[in-house]
Write a protein that holds these residues in place. Structure first.
Motif, PDB file in Angstrom:
ATOM      1  N   ARG A  83       0.831  -1.209   0.000  1.00  0.00           N
ATOM      2  CA  ARG A  83       0.000   0.000   0.000  1.00  0.00           C
ATOM      3  C   ARG A  83       0.863   1.255   0.000  1.00  0.00           C
ATOM      4  O   ARG A  83       0.616   2.211  -0.750  1.00  0.00           O
ATOM      5  CB  ARG A  83      -0.940  -0.002   1.212  1.00  0.00           C
ATOM      6  CG  ARG A  83      -1.977   1.125   1.195  1.00  0.00           C
ATOM      7  CD  ARG A  83      -2.690   1.247   2.521  1.00  0.00           C
ATOM      8  NE  ARG A  83      -1.810   1.794   3.550  1.00  0.00           N
ATOM      9  CZ  ARG A  83      -1.504   3.092   3.682  1.00  0.00           C
ATOM     10  NH1 ARG A  83      -1.999   3.987   2.822  1.00  0.00           N
ATOM     11  NH2 ARG A  83      -0.725   3.492   4.655  1.00  0.00           N
ATOM     12  N   GLY A  85       1.023   3.901  -2.882  1.00  0.00           N
ATOM     13  CA  GLY A  85       0.587   5.239  -2.482  1.00  0.00           C
ATOM     14  C   GLY A  85      -0.903   5.440  -2.511  1.00  0.00           C
ATOM     15  O   GLY A  85      -1.382   6.548  -2.777  1.00  0.00           O
ATOM     16  N   MET A  86      -1.679   4.374  -2.205  1.00  0.00           N
ATOM     17  CA  MET A  86      -3.140   4.490  -2.190  1.00  0.00           C
ATOM     18  C   MET A  86      -3.692   4.318  -0.783  1.00  0.00           C
ATOM     19  O   MET A  86      -3.015   3.818   0.107  1.00  0.00           O
ATOM     20  CB  MET A  86      -3.760   3.424  -3.103  1.00  0.00           C
ATOM     21  CG  MET A  86      -3.600   3.702  -4.582  1.00  0.00           C
ATOM     22  SD  MET A  86      -4.505   2.487  -5.576  1.00  0.00           S
ATOM     23  CE  MET A  86      -6.207   3.019  -5.296  1.00  0.00           C
ATOM     24  N   ARG A  87      -4.959   4.697  -0.649  1.00  0.00           N
ATOM     25  CA  ARG A  87      -5.611   4.596   0.652  1.00  0.00           C
ATOM     26  C   ARG A  87      -5.775   3.146   1.090  1.00  0.00           C
ATOM     27  O   ARG A  87      -5.545   2.804   2.246  1.00  0.00           O
ATOM     28  CB  ARG A  87      -6.983   5.288   0.602  1.00  0.00           C
ATOM     29  CG  ARG A  87      -7.795   5.173   1.883  1.00  0.00           C
ATOM     30  CD  ARG A  87      -8.919   6.191   1.916  1.00  0.00           C
ATOM     31  NE  ARG A  87      -9.860   6.020   0.830  1.00  0.00           N
ATOM     32  CZ  ARG A  87     -10.938   5.232   0.870  1.00  0.00           C
ATOM     33  NH1 ARG A  87     -11.187   4.513   1.969  1.00  0.00           N
ATOM     34  NH2 ARG A  87     -11.769   5.154  -0.140  1.00  0.00           N
ATOM     35  N   ARG A 140       0.744   1.041  -9.552  1.00  0.00           N
ATOM     36  CA  ARG A 140       1.713   2.046  -9.089  1.00  0.00           C
ATOM     37  C   ARG A 140       1.898   3.136 -10.150  1.00  0.00           C
ATOM     38  O   ARG A 140       1.956   4.330  -9.850  1.00  0.00           O
ATOM     39  CB  ARG A 140       3.033   1.340  -8.803  1.00  0.00           C
ATOM     40  CG  ARG A 140       4.020   2.106  -7.967  1.00  0.00           C
ATOM     41  CD  ARG A 140       5.214   1.212  -7.648  1.00  0.00           C
ATOM     42  NE  ARG A 140       6.121   1.834  -6.705  1.00  0.00           N
ATOM     43  CZ  ARG A 140       7.214   1.245  -6.238  1.00  0.00           C
ATOM     44  NH1 ARG A 140       7.514   0.007  -6.623  1.00  0.00           N
ATOM     45  NH2 ARG A 140       8.000   1.875  -5.374  1.00  0.00           N
ATOM     46  N   VAL A 144      -1.316   5.335 -10.474  1.00  0.00           N
ATOM     47  CA  VAL A 144      -1.417   6.290  -9.361  1.00  0.00           C
ATOM     48  C   VAL A 144      -0.449   7.447  -9.574  1.00  0.00           C
ATOM     49  O   VAL A 144      -0.806   8.626  -9.401  1.00  0.00           O
ATOM     50  CB  VAL A 144      -1.147   5.593  -8.011  1.00  0.00           C
ATOM     51  CG1 VAL A 144      -0.999   6.613  -6.884  1.00  0.00           C
ATOM     52  CG2 VAL A 144      -2.267   4.609  -7.689  1.00  0.00           C
ATOM     53  N   ALA A 145       0.770   7.136  -9.976  1.00  0.00           N
ATOM     54  CA  ALA A 145       1.781   8.184 -10.199  1.00  0.00           C
ATOM     55  C   ALA A 145       1.355   9.153 -11.302  1.00  0.00           C
ATOM     56  O   ALA A 145       1.652  10.352 -11.235  1.00  0.00           O
ATOM     57  CB  ALA A 145       3.118   7.540 -10.552  1.00  0.00           C
ATOM     58  N   ASP A 182      -6.804   7.843  -8.471  1.00  0.00           N
ATOM     59  CA  ASP A 182      -6.634   8.781  -7.359  1.00  0.00           C
ATOM     60  C   ASP A 182      -6.090   8.065  -6.129  1.00  0.00           C
ATOM     61  O   ASP A 182      -6.476   6.926  -5.834  1.00  0.00           O
ATOM     62  CB  ASP A 182      -7.976   9.428  -7.025  1.00  0.00           C
ATOM     63  CG  ASP A 182      -7.818  10.612  -6.085  1.00  0.00           C
ATOM     64  OD1 ASP A 182      -7.781  10.378  -4.860  1.00  0.00           O
ATOM     65  OD2 ASP A 182      -7.707  11.750  -6.567  1.00  0.00           O
ATOM     66  N   ARG A 183      -5.209   8.727  -5.402  1.00  0.00           N
ATOM     67  CA  ARG A 183      -4.600   8.130  -4.209  1.00  0.00           C
ATOM     68  C   ARG A 183      -5.627   7.824  -3.126  1.00  0.00           C
ATOM     69  O   ARG A 183      -5.394   6.975  -2.263  1.00  0.00           O
ATOM     70  CB  ARG A 183      -3.514   9.055  -3.645  1.00  0.00           C
ATOM     71  CG  ARG A 183      -2.314   9.201  -4.564  1.00  0.00           C
ATOM     72  CD  ARG A 183      -1.255  10.126  -3.984  1.00  0.00           C
ATOM     73  NE  ARG A 183      -0.134  10.297  -4.916  1.00  0.00           N
ATOM     74  CZ  ARG A 183       0.884   9.449  -5.024  1.00  0.00           C
ATOM     75  NH1 ARG A 183       0.926   8.390  -4.232  1.00  0.00           N
ATOM     76  NH2 ARG A 183       1.842   9.653  -5.896  1.00  0.00           N
ATOM     77  N   ASP A 184      -6.775   8.517  -3.158  1.00  0.00           N
ATOM     78  CA  ASP A 184      -7.793   8.297  -2.131  1.00  0.00           C
ATOM     79  C   ASP A 184      -8.785   7.205  -2.521  1.00  0.00           C
ATOM     80  O   ASP A 184      -9.705   6.910  -1.770  1.00  0.00           O
ATOM     81  CB  ASP A 184      -8.540   9.597  -1.852  1.00  0.00           C
ATOM     82  CG  ASP A 184      -9.262   9.571  -0.515  1.00  0.00           C
ATOM     83  OD1 ASP A 184      -8.660   9.093   0.476  1.00  0.00           O
ATOM     84  OD2 ASP A 184     -10.439   9.995  -0.464  1.00  0.00           O
ATOM     85  N   GLU A 185      -8.575   6.604  -3.692  1.00  0.00           N
ATOM     86  CA  GLU A 185      -9.441   5.513  -4.112  1.00  0.00           C
ATOM     87  C   GLU A 185      -8.933   4.174  -3.543  1.00  0.00           C
ATOM     88  O   GLU A 185      -7.885   4.117  -2.897  1.00  0.00           O
ATOM     89  CB  GLU A 185      -9.508   5.450  -5.643  1.00  0.00           C
ATOM     90  CG  GLU A 185     -10.242   6.636  -6.251  1.00  0.00           C
ATOM     91  CD  GLU A 185     -10.387   6.511  -7.756  1.00  0.00           C
ATOM     92  OE1 GLU A 185     -11.534   6.495  -8.238  1.00  0.00           O
ATOM     93  OE2 GLU A 185      -9.347   6.449  -8.454  1.00  0.00           O
ATOM     94  N   THR A 186      -9.696   3.123  -3.819  1.00  0.00           N
ATOM     95  CA  THR A 186      -9.326   1.782  -3.351  1.00  0.00           C
ATOM     96  C   THR A 186      -9.227   0.845  -4.558  1.00  0.00           C
ATOM     97  O   THR A 186      -9.845   1.085  -5.596  1.00  0.00           O
ATOM     98  CB  THR A 186     -10.362   1.232  -2.363  1.00  0.00           C
ATOM     99  OG1 THR A 186     -11.649   1.170  -3.006  1.00  0.00           O
ATOM    100  CG2 THR A 186     -10.455   2.118  -1.138  1.00  0.00           C
TER     101      THR A 186
END
Length: 421
Positions: free
Chosen positions: A97, A101-103, A364, A367-368, A373-377
């Motif tokens: 995780r 870099g995600m939630r 990865r 996300v970069a 989005d980093r706040d997604e799952t």
């Protein structure tokens, strides 16, 4: 009730009889199974699926046949060939995780299937269907995972299996596994795609039932991956499902399963799908980023991720339409990025083969770039077992391990030096 309504061509819509064993339409299009849902009591099915979790023997102990009503409701139970496939783990890893870099991230380890790959989810249905039609000879072309799964189920059914395997860019572990289950393994010069073309032309003449992903019953079985994922998460799926792309059958199977879950009210929203291909075998991703509607095959695909080393994926049209309809994306990753992600997954205690690691490597990257989005799952599908490709482990780990091999007897001072005491 859930009834198997018809088998139809994906391209032209022509209907076909079940006895066709389901390969391609005369127009060249792939066939698909269209279920007719009427009067389905979703809450009752949820209770049935939950009760079957306690089964230990019999067909409903399977993580595929648990969902028989949504996969192959008409198949007699006595025709089912099962090794209790599915029932695979869903894991979290804080180290992964943080690296992505995600939630929140889950890893669905289809690598824990009996033959060591996600192919078992579809193969149990294909072989069961073939046996119900009276076939005793089963075949596939394979870079390894499909062949070992087919050989295992054919052996369970007391049937013969014949496997076409390219001589280059395959994992010897998978071929040995296939041989161990008793398959007649035929090596040939060429690619996976050449094998597909051969048995499509001669399979019926040889009396072979074809078990590659062009068989729509394989697709029906593979839907169970997303059914099990949804049930494990109490029918609330993450924002993204990420999976590797080779033949692209898994993409279309999961997409078909998701649409059915949404239509029946098992889930309230549709997750997005990300398809990750290895850079050296990425014709589908290339088509997408270039804005084309037609796929241009890679004549000589090349990647260390042998399970996705496919230059002309049969299910590309279905995958294209799926991503356009539900909002999905693609990316490609280098062999180096795959190995880096594999190291993370292996060191997390879960482990996988290189093609599986493409999911984490791709997520990865997405996300970069801001695509995810980093706040997604997200849930990453790990498709193959760690020991499916030990050549990679030997090349990446064994040299370092040899440096730690003592040339004399055990020595406490040397070991203290190694571990920093």
């Amino acid at each position: 009730m859930v009834e198997m309504a018809t088998i139809a061509c994906y391209d032209c819509g022509k209907r076909h009889e079940e006895e066709d064993a389901g390969y391609r339409c005369e127009c060249g299009g792939l066939l698909e199974i269209i279920h007719k849902f009427k009067g389905v009591d979703t809450e009752r099915l949820k209770r049935i699926f939950h009760e079957r979790l306690s089964e230990r023997t019999g067909p409903y102990a399977s993580g595929v046949w648990r969902y028989k009503e949504l996969i192959y409701p008409d198949l007699p139970e006595e025709a089912i060939v099962t090794k209790y496939e599915g029932n695979t783990g869903l894991y979290r890893s804080e180290s992964i995780r943080l690296a992505v870099g995600m939630r929140e991230i889950w890893l669905k380890a289809q690598s824990e299937n009996p033959s060591g790959s996600f192919k078992d989810n579809g193969m149990t249905v294909a072989v069961s269907h073939g046996r119900a039609l009276g076939y005793s000879r089963f075949t596939c072309a394979s870079t390894g995972n499909t062949s070992s799964s087919l050989a295992m189920y054919a052996a369970l059914a007391g049937c013969e299996s014949f496997v076409l395997v390219p001589k280059e860019q395959i994992s010897i572990n998978k071929v040995l596994q296939t041989l161990a289950y008793g398959a007649e393994t035929i090596g040939f010069d060429g690619t996976y795609d050449d094998g597909i073309r051969f048995y499509e032309r001669y399979g019926r003449e040889l009396g072979w039932y074809i078990c590659n992903s062009i068989n729509p019953y394989r697709i029906e079985g593979q839907k169970s991956i997303v059914y099990e994922l949804a049930q494990s998460m109490d029918w609330r799926l993450p924002d993204w499902i990420v999976l590797p792309g080779g033949a692209l059958s898994n993409v279309t199977a999961l997409g078909k399963g998701l649409k059915e879950l949404l239509a029946l009210g098992f889930i309230e929203r549709m997750p997005k799908i990300a398809v990750v291909q290895a850079e050296g075998a990425s014709p589908f991703h290339a088509m997408r980023i270039e804005g084309r509607r037609e796929l241009v095959p890679f004549e000589r695909p090349s990647t260390i991720a042998t399970a996705v080393n496919i230059g002309h994926p049969p299910s590309w049209k279905k995958a294209r339409d799926l991503l356009e309809s539900i909002g999905g994306t693609t990316c490609s990753v280098t062999d180096g990025e795959i190995l880096e992600a594999k190291r993370l997954i292996d060191r997390s205690g879960i482990g996988c083969e290189p093609a599986s690691a493409a999911t984490v490597a791709g997520l990865r990257k997405l996300v970069a770039s801001g695509t995810v989005d980093r706040d997604e799952t997200a849930a990453c599908i790990l498709t193959g077992n760690l020991l499916k490709d030990t050549d990679i482990l030997r090349h990446t780990l064994w040299e370092d391990a040899e440096r730690r091999t003592l040339t004399t007897k055990l020595n406490i001072e040397t070991i203290k030096g190694w571990i920093g005491l």
